[in-house]
Design an enzyme around this catalytic site. Structure first.
Site, short mmCIF file in Angstrom:
data_model
loop_
_atom_site.label_atom_id
_atom_site.label_comp_id
_atom_site.label_asym_id
_atom_site.label_seq_id
_atom_site.Cartn_x
_atom_site.Cartn_y
_atom_site.Cartn_z
N PHE A 116 -8.33 -18.46 -2.23
CA PHE A 116 -9.06 -19.72 -2.11
C PHE A 116 -10.21 -19.49 -1.13
CE2 PHE A 116 -9.89 -24.18 -1.51
CZ PHE A 116 -9.51 -24.74 -2.72
N LEU A 154 -1.12 -21.36 1.56
CA LEU A 154 0.29 -21.72 1.54
C LEU A 154 1.16 -20.62 0.93
CD1 LEU A 154 0.25 -25.52 0.68
CD2 LEU A 154 0.87 -24.44 2.85
N GLU A 155 0.56 -19.76 0.13
CA GLU A 155 1.31 -18.66 -0.49
C GLU A 155 1.32 -17.40 0.38
OE1 GLU A 155 0.47 -21.74 -3.00
OE2 GLU A 155 -1.17 -20.45 -2.35
N CYS A 205 -8.96 -18.83 4.50
CA CYS A 205 -9.97 -19.74 5.04
C CYS A 205 -9.70 -21.13 4.51
CB CYS A 205 -11.37 -19.27 4.66
SG CYS A 205 -12.64 -20.32 5.37
N ILE A 206 -9.36 -22.02 5.42
CA ILE A 206 -9.09 -23.41 5.08
C ILE A 206 -10.23 -24.24 5.66
CG2 ILE A 206 -7.43 -25.30 5.23
CD1 ILE A 206 -5.36 -23.07 6.07
N ILE A 207 -10.97 -24.90 4.78
CA ILE A 207 -12.12 -25.70 5.19
C ILE A 207 -11.75 -27.18 5.02
CG2 ILE A 207 -14.56 -26.24 4.79
CD1 ILE A 207 -14.83 -23.36 3.65
N HIS A 248 -4.77 -33.07 3.28
CA HIS A 248 -4.34 -31.77 2.76
C HIS A 248 -4.74 -30.62 3.69
CE1 HIS A 248 -2.84 -29.10 -0.32
NE2 HIS A 248 -3.98 -28.43 -0.32
N ASN A 303 -2.66 -13.28 12.55
CA ASN A 303 -3.00 -14.45 11.75
C ASN A 303 -4.49 -14.72 11.82
OD1 ASN A 303 -3.24 -16.86 10.43
ND2 ASN A 303 -1.63 -17.91 11.56
N ARG A 333 -17.48 -16.99 11.54
CA ARG A 333 -16.25 -16.37 12.04
C ARG A 333 -15.73 -15.22 11.20
NH1 ARG A 333 -17.04 -21.14 13.82
NH2 ARG A 333 -16.17 -21.88 15.79
#
Length: 154
Positions: free
Chosen positions: A26, A61-62, A84-86, A92, A117, A131
């Site tokens: 993702f 999440l996986e 990378c979670i935006i 969510h 991590n 980053r």
């Protein structure tokens, strides 16, 4: 924090280490670059290309379940989590950020295996771009340093 004083690393000799990398696809343009920077840094630290295993999963999440499979294989001295979670418009973001981070931390403790991590949690694309390189290099360095430390302690 970007550009923070991280102190002096103790042992960054990766010549004898085997490192697994789990990359969330993702936001793949970002995470793919993160994986390449991390792999390049691992090689620069002496980790042989044949001792680096890179796999991808759909999203953050996986990542923990793939890390768990790697940990259970007993083939790795350290692991790296990349993603990378935006932040979006819904809750969510918090769910994915909190649960993926908690999963990585739990695995580190359960298996006494260093897991760096580098799942970014950012507000926008610009923060992510800023980053990618530093956090990916840091993850490689943390994995090598902690693998060597745990080898010494255990």
């Amino acid at each position: 924090m970007q550009g923070a004083d991280k102190g002096q690393a103790v042992n960054l000799d990766g010549r004898e280490l085997r490192v697994g990398i789990v990359q969330a696809r993702f936001n793949d343009q970002l995470t793919g670059r993160m994986a390449q920077v991390c792999i390049d840094e691992l090689k620069a630290l002496g980790v042989a290309e044949d001792n680096i295993r890179h796999v991808t999963v759909p999203g953050a999440l996986e990542v923990p379940v793939a890390l768990q499979a790697m940990a259970e294989s007993d083939q790795f001295d350290a692991l790296v989590a990349l993603g990378c979670i935006i932040r979006g418009e819904t809750y969510h973001f918090e769910l994915v950020a909190n649960e993926s981070g908690a999963g990585v931390t739990r695995l580190t403790l359960d298996y006494q295996l260093p897991i760096a991590n580098a799942i970014l949690t950012v507000e926008n694309d610009a923060q992510a771009e800023a980053r990618v390189v530093e956090k990916s290099r840091d993850a490689a360095r943390v994995a090598v340093e902690m693998a060597n430390l745990l080898d010494e302690l255990l």
